[in-house]
Design a protein around this motif. Sequence first.
Motif, short mmCIF file in Angstrom:
data_model
loop_
_atom_site.label_atom_id
_atom_site.label_comp_id
_atom_site.label_asym_id
_atom_site.label_seq_id
_atom_site.Cartn_x
_atom_site.Cartn_y
_atom_site.Cartn_z
N VAL A 63 7.11 6.36 -5.10
CA VAL A 63 6.38 6.51 -4.18
C VAL A 63 7.25 5.62 -2.34
CG1 VAL A 63 4.63 6.94 -4.61
CG2 VAL A 63 5.14 5.25 -4.26
N ASP A 64 7.21 6.29 -1.22
CA ASP A 64 7.51 4.76 -0.26
C ASP A 64 7.19 4.73 0.86
OD1 ASP A 64 8.11 7.42 0.53
OD2 ASP A 64 10.15 7.03 1.04
N SER A 65 5.72 5.40 0.81
CA SER A 65 4.59 5.17 2.08
C SER A 65 3.69 5.52 1.84
CB SER A 65 5.30 6.48 2.99
OG SER A 65 4.03 8.15 2.23
N ALA A 85 -2.02 8.52 -2.69
CA ALA A 85 -2.23 9.60 -3.56
C ALA A 85 -2.13 9.88 -5.01
CB ALA A 85 -1.59 11.20 -3.08
N LYS A 86 -0.82 8.53 -5.43
CA LYS A 86 -0.45 8.46 -6.44
C LYS A 86 -1.05 8.02 -7.66
CE LYS A 86 3.17 10.24 -7.46
NZ LYS A 86 2.97 11.43 -8.11
N ILE A 87 -1.67 7.11 -7.03
CA ILE A 87 -2.47 5.68 -8.57
C ILE A 87 -4.03 6.55 -8.92
CG2 ILE A 87 -4.32 4.24 -8.00
CD1 ILE A 87 -2.53 2.69 -5.70
N PRO A 88 -4.26 7.13 -7.88
CA PRO A 88 -5.65 7.79 -9.08
C PRO A 88 -4.84 8.83 -10.13
CG PRO A 88 -5.43 8.26 -6.83
CD PRO A 88 -4.64 7.49 -6.95
N VAL A 89 -4.32 9.87 -9.45
CA VAL A 89 -3.17 10.29 -10.61
C VAL A 89 -2.22 9.75 -11.52
CG1 VAL A 89 -2.14 12.59 -10.67
CG2 VAL A 89 -3.29 12.24 -8.88
N PHE A 90 -1.84 9.06 -11.43
CA PHE A 90 -0.39 8.74 -12.56
C PHE A 90 -1.71 7.07 -13.47
CE2 PHE A 90 3.31 6.01 -13.07
CZ PHE A 90 3.71 6.25 -14.39
#
Length: 471
Positions: free
Chosen positions: A36-38, A44-49
């Motif tokens: 990710v870069d923003s 958004a990515k932390i809780p999914v990944f």
Amino acid sequence: MDQALKILLLEDNVYDAELIERELQKANLHFVTERVDSRDELLAKIPVFKPDLIISDFNMPQLNALEALELLQEHHYKIPFILVTGSQTEEVAVDCIRKGANDYILKYSLTRLPSAIENALKNHEIEKEKFNAETRLKQSEERYRFVVENIKEVIFQTNEDGEFTFLNSAWEKITGYTNLESLQKPLTRFLHPDDRVKVFNLYQQLWHNESVEKRYEVRFEAKNGQELWFEINPQILYDQDNNIIGTFGSLRDITWQKRSEKRLKASLEEKDILLKEVYHRVKNNLQVIASMLSIQNMYLEDERMKKILEDSQNRIFSIALVHQKLYASNDLSSISVEDYFRELVGQIAGLYNDDQVDMALNIENIKLDIDTIMPMGLITNEIITNSFKYAFRGIDSPQIKLNINRNMRNQIVFEIGDNGVGFQEPPDLDRPQSLGMQLINLLGSQLNAELDLKNRNGVVYTFVFTAKNPK
């Protein structure tokens, strides 16, 4: 690792991301990555990944490492964070460490990245365990404090001078004294004056490691002057070097119990007085009846009727003597067997004024209740009276025996008889004909006794029964 290490790359340069991945592959790490870069992509990515680790560049068009660390703190994410930078100063790297980064690595020294990851993960586990331990400790302390503050007993702690250093809320609820009025004040200040020496001696024994009772009943004085009873349970408090630094323990409010005991004692004393009065009046009334029979006997000419009245007088006396003994006793529930029967036998023997008869008494020093003594006394009266009347014609050394003892089964063995002429024909115990034998049989049944009658070299009656609570 059994599972692939999840690494979130915060990197806007795809080439730099690939360099990092190749370096980790060289170290034979089992991992997967997402990039990710923003700001929005990161959140958004932390809780999914659910990454195990974040590797971040410092400068990116939409987000830098310091801002990323602030976002993680703001959203309470505790994820190991390694800064990989190519051009930032050492001051910037230190700022990142202060913000929560685990390590920083220059891009031209990526060979150090695998070991940095290993250290970051280890430190994270240590911090995680420490956090969990602190959380458990905090929860335990909160539960302990909740219990201490809500328990009905007073929990206290004193220093070595005996001054309160801790009191839970029960103290104020029961005594009315606030913590402000009580802390740093000696425990003895709140005691009833008559109990201060007792508690002082108790603490002296505790200081000297002497054996003391675990619980003491002592009186305190409430703020309103009311007398309070507590059961105190003090224990010595030691420091790490095993030096005495005070005491701790509990105070259980037993005021209601003590007041109930006092009321019960007063009630029992009143009952004892009433019972004694009843026994006294019954004894007096029986003596009046016996006196009336005696007066009536003086006007009778029929010898048979005279003997009937005399027998009735003797029976009344044996009953009156029970009430007399109870009236004179401190124990209104039982009577000394030895005292009662020695007096009863002496009274019966005195009526016949025959000094030739040897009265052989062997009586164990026990106590029996009124329901047992009464029928035993009436039986004794019947049998001894019959012995004096009929047993000793032609007997040179007349003797009456009375034995009352306990056998191996704790049963009462009640034996009474004489060495007289005996019965010409032994009576049928199942169908007695005379009034005396009927009374003996009936009274033996009241005792639930086994009756044995021997008619050789005199007559001996033996009653064996189980008494209620012999003392």
